[in-house]
Design a protein around this motif. Structure first.
Motif, PDB file in Angstrom:
ATOM      1  N   GLY A 206     -17.617  12.748   5.435  1.00  0.00           N
ATOM      2  CA  GLY A 206     -17.253  14.144   5.613  1.00  0.00           C
ATOM      3  C   GLY A 206     -16.497  14.438   6.891  1.00  0.00           C
ATOM      4  O   GLY A 206     -16.375  15.610   7.279  1.00  0.00           O
ATOM      5  N   THR A 207     -15.974  13.392   7.545  1.00  0.00           N
ATOM      6  CA  THR A 207     -15.203  13.629   8.775  1.00  0.00           C
ATOM      7  C   THR A 207     -13.791  13.046   8.599  1.00  0.00           C
ATOM      8  O   THR A 207     -13.052  13.468   7.721  1.00  0.00           O
ATOM      9  N   PHE A 208     -13.432  12.085   9.426  1.00  0.00           N
ATOM     10  CA  PHE A 208     -12.096  11.504   9.395  1.00  0.00           C
ATOM     11  C   PHE A 208     -12.104  10.201   8.596  1.00  0.00           C
ATOM     12  O   PHE A 208     -13.149   9.569   8.416  1.00  0.00           O
ATOM     13  N   ILE A 209     -10.926   9.795   8.138  1.00  0.00           N
ATOM     14  CA  ILE A 209     -10.811   8.545   7.406  1.00  0.00           C
ATOM     15  C   ILE A 209     -10.297   7.449   8.335  1.00  0.00           C
ATOM     16  O   ILE A 209      -9.678   7.742   9.362  1.00  0.00           O
ATOM     17  N   PRO A 210     -10.540   6.171   8.004  1.00  0.00           N
ATOM     18  CA  PRO A 210      -9.935   5.088   8.787  1.00  0.00           C
ATOM     19  C   PRO A 210      -8.416   5.175   8.695  1.00  0.00           C
ATOM     20  O   PRO A 210      -7.866   5.777   7.759  1.00  0.00           O
ATOM     21  N   ARG A 211      -7.742   4.572   9.661  1.00  0.00           N
ATOM     22  CA  ARG A 211      -6.280   4.645   9.642  1.00  0.00           C
ATOM     23  C   ARG A 211      -5.738   4.139   8.310  1.00  0.00           C
ATOM     24  O   ARG A 211      -5.991   3.013   7.908  1.00  0.00           O
ATOM     25  N   PRO A 212      -4.987   4.987   7.581  1.00  0.00           N
ATOM     26  CA  PRO A 212      -4.498   4.602   6.255  1.00  0.00           C
ATOM     27  C   PRO A 212      -3.298   3.668   6.325  1.00  0.00           C
ATOM     28  O   PRO A 212      -2.460   3.770   7.222  1.00  0.00           O
ATOM     29  N   GLU A 213      -3.210   2.783   5.348  1.00  0.00           N
ATOM     30  CA  GLU A 213      -2.102   1.834   5.304  1.00  0.00           C
ATOM     31  C   GLU A 213      -0.789   2.516   4.931  1.00  0.00           C
ATOM     32  O   GLU A 213       0.281   2.007   5.266  1.00  0.00           O
ATOM     33  N   TYR A 214      -0.856   3.658   4.232  1.00  0.00           N
ATOM     34  CA  TYR A 214       0.380   4.296   3.773  1.00  0.00           C
ATOM     35  C   TYR A 214       1.180   4.910   4.911  1.00  0.00           C
ATOM     36  O   TYR A 214       2.369   5.188   4.749  1.00  0.00           O
ATOM     37  N   ARG A 215       0.557   5.129   6.073  1.00  0.00           N
ATOM     38  CA  ARG A 215       1.267   5.766   7.180  1.00  0.00           C
ATOM     39  C   ARG A 215       1.747   4.707   8.167  1.00  0.00           C
ATOM     40  O   ARG A 215       0.946   4.101   8.874  1.00  0.00           O
ATOM     41  N   PRO A 216       3.068   4.458   8.235  1.00  0.00           N
ATOM     42  CA  PRO A 216       3.593   3.443   9.148  1.00  0.00           C
ATOM     43  C   PRO A 216       3.289   3.784  10.605  1.00  0.00           C
ATOM     44  O   PRO A 216       3.205   4.955  10.983  1.00  0.00           O
ATOM     45  N   VAL A 217       3.126   2.751  11.407  1.00  0.00           N
ATOM     46  CA  VAL A 217       2.911   2.938  12.842  1.00  0.00           C
ATOM     47  C   VAL A 217       4.262   3.160  13.512  1.00  0.00           C
ATOM     48  O   VAL A 217       5.148   2.309  13.429  1.00  0.00           O
ATOM     49  N   THR A 218       4.424   4.301  14.151  1.00  0.00           N
ATOM     50  CA  THR A 218       5.674   4.593  14.844  1.00  0.00           C
ATOM     51  C   THR A 218       5.631   4.054  16.276  1.00  0.00           C
ATOM     52  O   THR A 218       4.575   3.693  16.795  1.00  0.00           O
ATOM     53  N   LYS A 219       6.784   4.020  16.927  1.00  0.00           N
ATOM     54  CA  LYS A 219       6.848   3.601  18.331  1.00  0.00           C
ATOM     55  C   LYS A 219       5.989   4.522  19.197  1.00  0.00           C
ATOM     56  O   LYS A 219       5.310   4.083  20.114  1.00  0.00           O
TER      57      LYS A 219
END
Length: 239
Positions: A206-219
């Motif tokens: 019910g809080t935050f999700i782990p970092r999702p793979e669909y969102r690329p890591v930006t600089k």
């Protein structure tokens, strides 16, 4: 008029009455490449919404496919990468800053993408006038302006009125994806979404999700990680 249209119209009227802009158009210097991209690629990839009429997204993309809308894609790096990684989806980006639009157009051309379109206009108008009910599969807002000063918090995009304004746009089960690197804003987002009618948190606790793979890591994000900054992701579904 359907119940969903009645609800949307009422929410729009409330939003107009209390609206405070969540962005400032900054006079950033444009490069020759960005200017040229808008001039040469704009007619192909940019959607004119000056008449503020409902959009036929199937016609705009030339096909019927799941629609991903991103508000405020910045320079377009992660937005274009997601479109490249998911060719079976149509990606519609909304951005007001000309340098970002020009940069994104260059990336679209360099990657030879056909599943991306851009709207250079105030997202509020696009949401309330141009996008039809139940037309969006995924809405993304990544790293919106945090407006960190206390007197400016009211300008933050994610608030009670906004999340109800966009809710009719989602298809049932559609996802509202958010991310921020400001912990205070992250907690505000969580509070707003948790009490919002018609949404369910996809997080198991019910809080935050782990970092999702669909969102690329930006600089920008990589630099923040090196400095020890946190990033908080949320995904809610329309019931």
């Amino acid at each position: 008029m359907t119940d969903i249209q009645d609800s949307k119209n009422t929410t729009q009227e409330q939003a107009v009455q209390h609206r405070i802009k969540s962005f400032v158009v900054r006079a950033g210097r444009m490069t020759e490449g960005q200017i040229r991209a808008i001039e040469t690629l704009g007619p192909r990839f940019m959607v004119n919404v000056e008449d503020l009429q409902p959009l036929d997204l199937d016609a705009i993309f030339g096909r019927s496919a799941p629609v991903v809308v991103e508000i405020g894609f910045g320079m377009g790096v992660s937005f274009v990468q997601m479109a490249k990684d998911n060719p079976d989806c149509n990606y519609l980006g909304i951005e007001v800053h000309p340098p970002g639009v020009g940069s994104c157009l260059k990336l679209i051309d360099e990657n030879q993408l056909t599943n991306v379109r851009i709207i250079q206009h105030d997202a509020f108008d696009v949401i309330t006038k141009c996008l039809k009910p139940e037309s969006v599969d995924i809405l993304q807002i990544f790293f919106p302006d945090p407006w960190p000063k206390k007197r400016h918090v009211k300008r933050r995009l994610i608030n009670d009125e906004f999340v109800q304004l966009v809710r009719p746009l989602f298809k049932h089960g559609g996802q509202f994806r958010m991310a921020t690197d400001w912990e205070d804003y992250a907690n505000q987002m969580l509070d707003v979404m948790t009490r919002a009618e018609g949404y369910t948190n996809t997080s198991l606790d019910g809080t935050f999700i782990p970092r999702p793979e669909y969102r690329p890591v930006t600089k920008f994000e990589s630099r923040g990680q090196r400095l020890g900054h946190g990033v908080w992701d949320l995904v809610f579904k329309r019931d």
